[in-house]
Structure formats: structure tokens, C-alpha cells
Design a protein around this motif. Sequence first.
Motif, PDB file in Angstrom:
ATOM      1  N   ALA A  73       0.877  -1.175   0.000  1.00  0.00           N
ATOM      2  CA  ALA A  73       0.000   0.000   0.000  1.00  0.00           C
ATOM      3  C   ALA A  73       0.913   1.224   0.000  1.00  0.00           C
ATOM      4  O   ALA A  73       1.893   1.271   0.754  1.00  0.00           O
ATOM      5  CB  ALA A  73      -0.911   0.005   1.214  1.00  0.00           C
ATOM      6  N   LEU A  75       1.179   5.419   0.156  1.00  0.00           N
ATOM      7  CA  LEU A  75       0.608   6.742   0.388  1.00  0.00           C
ATOM      8  C   LEU A  75       1.465   7.756  -0.350  1.00  0.00           C
ATOM      9  O   LEU A  75       2.675   7.885  -0.087  1.00  0.00           O
ATOM     10  CB  LEU A  75       0.573   7.058   1.885  1.00  0.00           C
ATOM     11  CG  LEU A  75       0.174   8.491   2.254  1.00  0.00           C
ATOM     12  CD1 LEU A  75      -1.231   8.816   1.751  1.00  0.00           C
ATOM     13  CD2 LEU A  75       0.262   8.702   3.761  1.00  0.00           C
ATOM     14  N   VAL A 150      -5.442  -1.856   4.778  1.00  0.00           N
ATOM     15  CA  VAL A 150      -5.469  -0.594   4.032  1.00  0.00           C
ATOM     16  C   VAL A 150      -6.414   0.395   4.696  1.00  0.00           C
ATOM     17  O   VAL A 150      -6.105   1.592   4.824  1.00  0.00           O
ATOM     18  CB  VAL A 150      -5.885  -0.852   2.568  1.00  0.00           C
ATOM     19  CG1 VAL A 150      -6.175   0.464   1.858  1.00  0.00           C
ATOM     20  CG2 VAL A 150      -4.785  -1.605   1.833  1.00  0.00           C
ATOM     21  N   GLN A 154      -5.408   4.131   6.145  1.00  0.00           N
ATOM     22  CA  GLN A 154      -6.092   5.352   5.707  1.00  0.00           C
ATOM     23  C   GLN A 154      -6.691   6.115   6.883  1.00  0.00           C
ATOM     24  O   GLN A 154      -6.617   7.352   6.926  1.00  0.00           O
ATOM     25  CB  GLN A 154      -7.173   4.988   4.683  1.00  0.00           C
ATOM     26  CG  GLN A 154      -6.612   4.515   3.358  1.00  0.00           C
ATOM     27  CD  GLN A 154      -7.698   4.154   2.372  1.00  0.00           C
ATOM     28  OE1 GLN A 154      -8.757   3.645   2.745  1.00  0.00           O
ATOM     29  NE2 GLN A 154      -7.451   4.381   1.097  1.00  0.00           N
ATOM     30  N   LEU A 173      -3.221  13.767  -0.132  1.00  0.00           N
ATOM     31  CA  LEU A 173      -2.917  12.415   0.338  1.00  0.00           C
ATOM     32  C   LEU A 173      -3.660  11.440  -0.565  1.00  0.00           C
ATOM     33  O   LEU A 173      -4.893  11.358  -0.533  1.00  0.00           O
ATOM     34  CB  LEU A 173      -3.353  12.225   1.794  1.00  0.00           C
ATOM     35  CG  LEU A 173      -2.324  12.560   2.884  1.00  0.00           C
ATOM     36  CD1 LEU A 173      -1.997  14.047   2.856  1.00  0.00           C
ATOM     37  CD2 LEU A 173      -2.843  12.163   4.249  1.00  0.00           C
ATOM     38  N   ARG A 174      -2.889  10.735  -1.382  1.00  0.00           N
ATOM     39  CA  ARG A 174      -3.478   9.844  -2.371  1.00  0.00           C
ATOM     40  C   ARG A 174      -2.908   8.444  -2.181  1.00  0.00           C
ATOM     41  O   ARG A 174      -1.730   8.281  -1.890  1.00  0.00           O
ATOM     42  CB  ARG A 174      -3.200  10.366  -3.783  1.00  0.00           C
ATOM     43  CG  ARG A 174      -3.621  11.815  -3.959  1.00  0.00           C
ATOM     44  CD  ARG A 174      -3.304  12.359  -5.329  1.00  0.00           C
ATOM     45  NE  ARG A 174      -4.048  11.663  -6.363  1.00  0.00           N
ATOM     46  CZ  ARG A 174      -4.054  12.031  -7.648  1.00  0.00           C
ATOM     47  NH1 ARG A 174      -3.362  13.091  -8.033  1.00  0.00           N
ATOM     48  NH2 ARG A 174      -4.742  11.351  -8.538  1.00  0.00           N
ATOM     49  N   TRP A 175      -3.776   7.447  -2.393  1.00  0.00           N
ATOM     50  CA  TRP A 175      -3.401   6.060  -2.108  1.00  0.00           C
ATOM     51  C   TRP A 175      -3.346   5.238  -3.388  1.00  0.00           C
ATOM     52  O   TRP A 175      -4.173   5.407  -4.290  1.00  0.00           O
ATOM     53  CB  TRP A 175      -4.405   5.417  -1.148  1.00  0.00           C
ATOM     54  CG  TRP A 175      -4.291   5.937   0.249  1.00  0.00           C
ATOM     55  CD1 TRP A 175      -4.946   7.012   0.771  1.00  0.00           C
ATOM     56  CD2 TRP A 175      -3.467   5.413   1.286  1.00  0.00           C
ATOM     57  NE1 TRP A 175      -4.576   7.194   2.083  1.00  0.00           N
ATOM     58  CE2 TRP A 175      -3.675   6.224   2.428  1.00  0.00           C
ATOM     59  CE3 TRP A 175      -2.582   4.348   1.369  1.00  0.00           C
ATOM     60  CZ2 TRP A 175      -3.026   5.990   3.628  1.00  0.00           C
ATOM     61  CZ3 TRP A 175      -1.934   4.107   2.567  1.00  0.00           C
ATOM     62  CH2 TRP A 175      -2.158   4.925   3.688  1.00  0.00           C
ATOM     63  N   THR A 176      -2.359   4.357  -3.445  1.00  0.00           N
ATOM     64  CA  THR A 176      -2.242   3.419  -4.560  1.00  0.00           C
ATOM     65  C   THR A 176      -1.452   2.207  -4.076  1.00  0.00           C
ATOM     66  O   THR A 176      -1.325   1.984  -2.880  1.00  0.00           O
ATOM     67  CB  THR A 176      -1.587   4.071  -5.784  1.00  0.00           C
ATOM     68  OG1 THR A 176      -1.658   3.181  -6.899  1.00  0.00           O
ATOM     69  CG2 THR A 176      -0.140   4.436  -5.518  1.00  0.00           C
ATOM     70  N   VAL A 180      -4.150  -1.568  -2.655  1.00  0.00           N
ATOM     71  CA  VAL A 180      -5.247  -0.606  -2.791  1.00  0.00           C
ATOM     72  C   VAL A 180      -5.997  -0.857  -4.099  1.00  0.00           C
ATOM     73  O   VAL A 180      -7.232  -0.795  -4.151  1.00  0.00           O
ATOM     74  CB  VAL A 180      -4.705   0.832  -2.730  1.00  0.00           C
ATOM     75  CG1 VAL A 180      -5.842   1.841  -2.778  1.00  0.00           C
ATOM     76  CG2 VAL A 180      -3.885   1.035  -1.468  1.00  0.00           C
ATOM     77  N   SER A 415      -7.143   4.834  -7.146  1.00  0.00           N
ATOM     78  CA  SER A 415      -5.879   4.101  -7.053  1.00  0.00           C
ATOM     79  C   SER A 415      -5.183   4.037  -8.402  1.00  0.00           C
ATOM     80  O   SER A 415      -3.946   4.119  -8.478  1.00  0.00           O
ATOM     81  CB  SER A 415      -6.132   2.694  -6.523  1.00  0.00           C
ATOM     82  OG  SER A 415      -7.060   1.998  -7.346  1.00  0.00           O
ATOM     83  N   THR A 418      -3.728   7.572  -9.169  1.00  0.00           N
ATOM     84  CA  THR A 418      -2.533   7.821  -8.361  1.00  0.00           C
ATOM     85  C   THR A 418      -1.348   7.019  -8.880  1.00  0.00           C
ATOM     86  O   THR A 418      -0.210   7.511  -8.892  1.00  0.00           O
ATOM     87  CB  THR A 418      -2.807   7.475  -6.896  1.00  0.00           C
ATOM     88  OG1 THR A 418      -3.956   8.202  -6.446  1.00  0.00           O
ATOM     89  CG2 THR A 418      -1.617   7.830  -6.025  1.00  0.00           C
TER      90      THR A 418
END
Length: 957
Positions: A73, A75, A150, A154, A173-176, A180, A415, A418
Motif C-alpha cells: 500500500a 501513500l 489498508v 487510511q 494524500l493519495r493512495w495506490t 489498494v 488508485s 494515483t
Amino acid sequence: MPLDYVQSFLTRRPGWVVAAWLGLAAAVGFASPSLTRLAAEGQSKLLGPEAESRRAADLVRKAWPKQAYEATAVLALHRPSGLTDADRAFASRVQGRFERGDRPKEVVRVLGPDSDREIAGRLVSADGTLCLVVVPFDTSYVAPSAQKAVAWLQDEADALRRADAGQIGGLELRWTGDAVIGRDYMAQVQTSLDRAAAATVALLLVVLLVVYRSIWLAMVPLLTIGLSLVIARGLLAWLCRAGWEVSPLVELFLVALLFGTGTDFCLFLSWRFAEHYNERNPAGVMRLTLGRSLVPLVTSAGTIVVGLLLMGTTKFKLFSTTGPSVALGLAISLAATLTLAPALLVLLARYRPKAFRGFAAPSGDLWDRAGRVAMSRPLRSWGLALLAMMPLAVLGTQTRFVMDLLSEMPRTTESGETLRLVASRFDPGMMAPLTVVLESDADLRRSEGLALIDDVSRLLSHQRRLTEVRSATQPLGSPEPLARARLSSRLGEVNDGFRQLADGAGTLNRGLTEGAAKLRAALWLGRRVGLNVGGALGAATGSGAGSPSSPAARAMASGLGKAAAAGMARGGAPPWDLANYARAFDLLSPAGPPAGPGAPVAAAAAAAPAGSADPSVRRAGGSTPAEGPPPTAAAGTGPAEVLLAEITRAADGADQIAKGARRAHREVSAILEDPVGRRALDRLLITPQNIDENPDLRKSFGVYITDDGHRARIDVTQGDRVFSDSAMNQVEVLRRRLREYLGEYEGIDVRASIAGANAESADVRLLTHDDQVKSWFVVPIGVFLVLLLALRDPWACFNLVATMVLTYLFALGATHLLFVTILGAEGLDWKVPYFLFVLLVAVGVDYNVFLMARLHEETARHGFRGGIVRAIGQTGGLISSAAAITACSFASFLSSPLASLRQLGFALVVGITVDALLVRPLLVPCGHWLLRRSREVLGPGQPALARSDRLLSRVPD
């Protein structure tokens, strides 16, 4: 008979039958575990242990437990204008929060700004706008436990952002990461399931209302299939608890296939019930209907069940688990169709007889006319239908299939967006590196093992679209730190030594030659004029050129020293008698043998090895005065002649050294300057000295080589993003080249395997390709055998299977035309051809069985051509309605957010529609007629056909 008793009980006690099904469904539905959750866990176990990527991942987990992980994961902290100091401090606090002791057990470690300097530097983009915090997991990217982890990450990050909102305003703040992405994918699968269930029920209700013209009749198949679905889901959930494996697509196909084919079964049963409907005796009519419908229904369902069960012969668990699971549900729906649906129809006929008034025996005028037109010129009708289908069928054979999880998901998925952002700032493949595991019986920590690791590392470095290769011999991703340990570098230093040796030997040769010439001239002059050469030389050495302090003496001493050093470097005695040379020089000197460190010859003699076999050499180098005459001096020879002979001999030796050194220098230079020579010498030779010069090298051994030395890992970063088709293609290329290279490697037996997300995807693609090829043979053969048991006519069965395969190719070509040619997709999803083939071949049998059953009934009374026309007319409305129901159930896939399900849904709708409107009324009956006529011309085969007619027409009207 037991069958008659069952039919009698169903028609006399329909209330009990309905109550039993309702009670069973309620008990199973409330008591069973969640199939959705269990199926999500099964999605993470699609590859078996025999897959190379799984074996390699297990090796990494066992050998390097601290470095092993299965998913990540990520961030991404993004500020388009550039990260501030407050942003970096926030990233450090996020890393610290993720490293807390109460973190989920799936979290292996956390990489961020507080990690090692080298790692931290790699997690910040070159433009300073993006910083990553990477959290590796020890579970699959689609596992429910990974989704919970995950969610925890978050929540923690959002809590920190709210606390620091005043300092980091504007920071994204982006998640991939694949964990994710897997979470989003599974969420979209669930969305597809929910939408499909709602759309299927709504569409079916509309079609059933049109067909039945009664809400009560429409509810019969919906209630029958609904209860079957509840029971099937519960049983599958319990089977999962007992070890049965399922995938998330099981629920989706259960809904679509049970509501599609199950409703067709109910429609067929109710249609035959309406043909002979008698309001005063519904129980008797139902017994007659069951007698007429049992063989077609069992045959139709049997072909589908067999086709689905044959999916279990595949290796890929998405296919091998989906087919048998759906087959179980279909068997339950068949049982409900033969028991619950008749009971509901009898109850409805008793208490709501008006519901059947609008559903009388259907008119077949439209399909009668179609049958007459088709059979008026059967060869022409068959040819025109075939000609209409061939272009798209040919296109279907040329379709390209892709396996790309990101392209399957909507582009607006966070996701995925990102990941594309991260790929634009970093190496696209850094989010999912590959790990090459080397296994050998030899010790890979020794020089030959390290050379092997370096050879493999450099082989990988030369591959296209690989951005970085890190291993024990290049832990920083570059081979430069060990450049001096390569054979080319070592030989280059030897080449420099040869050049220096040639230059020194040449200088010594010139000096000795000049000295010999002067001495020879002095001796000649002495013999001619009677001068004292020793005195002359003594005067010269005492006050002139022969003095130990004179430039000439110093030059001679230097030359002698070089000669001695060159001789000692060769590991043996010099080419001249150095001891006699020194004694002769001492005798010529008027002051006797020189003493002290300034004596050139004594110093040269002292340079001889202490263990020399020549005792004169040891005496010349020692402190005890030499005794006796020189061993090489002949009787009557003076000291001057001895000196001249030794100088001449030394000059010859120096000349030989110079020539040999120049020859060696030329050869080595030619090797080093030639590209072939450079490649041949581009090998690593690591010695303890190299390890001492590079302390980081010893540290890298502990990271990349196991303690026993039998396994080593090489980390590879690809230039293509995770899950892309090109990344999987590269994995296959790397595997092939590693096998070829290591198969020819001499000296060490070694095996290589590749782990990583793209390696798993490559294994999935390879397995699905093999399974698809297998299904092209296994499924049609299985369906053919089931049809053969029912029809007892091989040619008729061949005609049915061949038309279903043609329908498959036509639907595939139409799907390619829409999604690839018109909409611009890279290709059709890899799951589409497999599921389309199995479902169309299996489900399409429904209509053909309905048609062939009626055809044999009608031909027994109206002849062959007339029977075909009447069969088309009598089954046209039924098959069209059944096709509409099945098409509506699969059309619900078009509402899915996943491109793969939309493509599959479209292909199924096209295939079912063309099968019902073109294949069933034209290709099948006309092809059947043509095959019959050809056999009549040839002669044999008539008895077998007659037996088939009698078998399916044994139930009288």
C-alpha cells in the motif's frame, strides 16, 4: 414406478412441496456463512503451488523473511508547487504512526523519509513534488485482510491530517499500490454483482410479463430460481468452510446463469403446460407435461452441467472453481424446476385460473412462415446464413486478448489515477519490482558463485525496459564500485606493468650496451699501447665516470638494480651471473670491493632471493668476503674481460626482456581494445582484498545471499507499470533468456525463478491460455457425448456442436468490432473468450435440444421436411422468449464498472440473440436436412436415425 409416484405426489400435494422448499431456503439462508467473504478470500489463491511465481515467492519468504512481501500500500503525498518542510515533517510523522506496535499484523515494515538515506532518497521525486510512504504486506493484494489493513492505514493518515491541517493545507494524500488497487477491484466486483442481481430481476420481470401476460405466472420462475439461488449460495458457503474453493465470480455467474437458464427451464415447462392446459384437471395436465418435458430438460441441463464441470479440468482456479460451483447451483435449479415450479403452477391453476387465460397455446404463424421459407431452398438458406456469419467469425479468430487490471477498471478509479501519477514521477515499475531467485548446490559466496551472480545481473541489465538491477555484486544498482575487480581491469593493470617493464628493460639495455662499448675500447687501447686498464679504470672510477659517486656509476647502478628487479620478478635467477658480475666490478675498482649502501652492484646482488640455489649469489649478498676466483672466469682471463662478458650478457638479457614485454603489451592491448575481447573479459573476480576495499559489499552479501550460500536474489525494476501487458511479456522473455543462459553455464548448476506481481500475472495468463486451448476440445466433446446419449445420431450432434462453435466466433468478432475497432480498447479482456465459449456452447444447447426434441416428434407424424417446418413453427416463440430471458440476464453485465464484464455481457447477448434468430431457425434445421439427404444418397445411417426419432417421440400427443 418411482418417477410416476413423484409426479403424482407433486401434483396432489403441491402445498407441501412449496412449504418444503421455502423452509429449506430459509434454513440454509440464515444458517450459512457469507459466501461473498469466503469468495473474496478465494480470489487470493487463484494460483496453485506449481506456478513458478508462487514457488519463487515461497523461497523468498523462507530465505529472506524480513525482505519478503506479497503486496504494498502506497501513500503518495503530493503538492504540485513542491513539498515544503512541513510536508516532509508530516510524512515522517505518518511513517512513525504506521510503525506503531498496534499496527495490523499484515504490515511487514514501513518505508519512508525516516528510513535509510538511500531508501528515503528514492521515495522523493526528482522534481520535489511527490513523496511516498510504502507499506509492504505479507498477504495477497485481494485478500480481505489486506483490505482491512489498508482501511487502518487510511484512518490513521486521515487522523494525522486533521490534526496538522493548519500546517499542511493543500497537501494531497493519495493512495495506490497493488493492495489498494485490489481493494478497489474487489469493490467493483461486488458492485457488479449487486447491479447484475437488480438488473436481472428487473429485466426478467419485464420479459416474463410480456411472455406470460400475468404477474402471477411471472413470479413462478422468479420464485423458483430465487429459492434455488439462496440454497446454492448457502451450500457453497458451507462447502468453502470444508475446503471447497470458490472465486468472487461464482456469485455473479450464479445469478446470471441460474436466472437465465433456470428461467428457460421454467418457461419450457410452463409452455408445454399451456399447450394442453385444462382448467378442470391441472394436476393431470402437469403429469402429462412432466412426462413430455423430462427428457428435454434433463438433456439440456445435463449438457450445461457437463460443460461447467469440464471447467474443473483446468489448472487456473478462477475457471476450475467457478464451473463446478455454478454447475451445483444449476443442478439445484433443475431440481426446483421439476418439483417446485410444477407445484406452483398447479396451485396457481387451482386458486388463480385466470392467470392462464392470456397464456394459451402460442400462435406459430410467424415461425411457420419462417420454417417454410427456410426449407423451400434449404441449401440456399444454409449458405446465406453461413455467409452472413462468416466475416465476424473470421474476425473472432484474430482477436487480441489483454490482461491488464488497470485498463479493466474505470480510469476515474483513484488508485489507478494515483498509480499513473507516481509512474510519471518515478520509474513506472518501481511499485511492483521483480525478484529473481537463484538456487544452486554450490556456495554462491565463493568467487565462482559471485561471478555467476554478476553475470546474471549484467545479463538482466542489458535487457530492454529494465531500469534497475540490484544484487549482491551491485547492491546500488550499478557495477561501477567493483569495476577494478573485473578481469578486464586486472588485465589492464598487468598491461601497464608490461609497458613499464619494456621501457625499463630498454633503458637498461642501452646503458649496458654503452658501458660495454667503453670497456671494450679501453681494453683495446690497453693492448695496443700497453696501458694499465685496471689503473685507468681505477682512475676513472676514483675520479671520473667509474666513481661510485659519479653520474656514470649511478646510472650503471640503476641499470643493474632494474635488471635484478626484473629477474627477481620472474621468480627465478636473472639471465646473467649477477654474483660474478659484481665480483668482476669489484676487482676492477682500485679501492677494492665497494662497501656501504651506495655500492650499486652489492645492492643488486643483495636483491637476489634469500633462498637462491646459487651459493655465490648468497655470498655476494652477504657480509662474509667472497673467497676464490669467480666460477665463470676462465684461466688466464683478466678482470676486465670478465666484466665485459657479463655486461654483454646482461645487455642481451635486458633486450630479451624488452622484446617479450613489448610483445605481451601488444597482445594484451589488442585483447583489451577489441570488443570481443572486452566482452570476454567482462567477468568478475572478487578476492578478499576486494571485499576489504568495499565494506558495503560484505553487507550486501547478507542482504542478497542466504547464510548457507545456496540461494541468491536479484531485485529488478521494470520500465512498464504493474499489471500491464508489456510488463507480463517481459517476464516471459526474462524467464526464457535465463533458462537459456543458465542452461549453458559451465561449472555451476543453478536454477532461476521469478517472483512478483507481474510474474504472477504472467503465470495467470499462461495458465488461462492453456486452459482455453484445452476447453476448445474438452467442452465440445463433452457436450457432444451428452447429446449423443439423448439423440443417438452422431451427425445431428456434430451439426449442433459445430453451429454453437460458429456462434461463439461470431459473438467474439462482434465484441472485437465494438470494443476494439470502434471504442479503441487495446484488446478484449483475457477472461472473455473462456467464459464466452463455455457459456455459449453449454447454454446454446438449450435451444437446440428444445428444437431437436420437437423436430423428432413432428417428423414422426408429418415426414422429414414437414416435421422440420412444424418444429420451427412450434418452438419459435418458446426459443425466442427463452433467448430474450437469457439475454436479459447476461445483459445485466453491461451495468458493471469493469470492462471485462461489459465485454462478456455484450458477447453473450450477441451470441444468444444470433443463436435464437439465425442459427436455430436456419443453420441447425437446414444443416440437419442436408446431412440427412447426404446420408440417404450414401445409403447407410437410416436405421440409426429412425431409432433416434422413436426415442424422442415415444411420448404421444
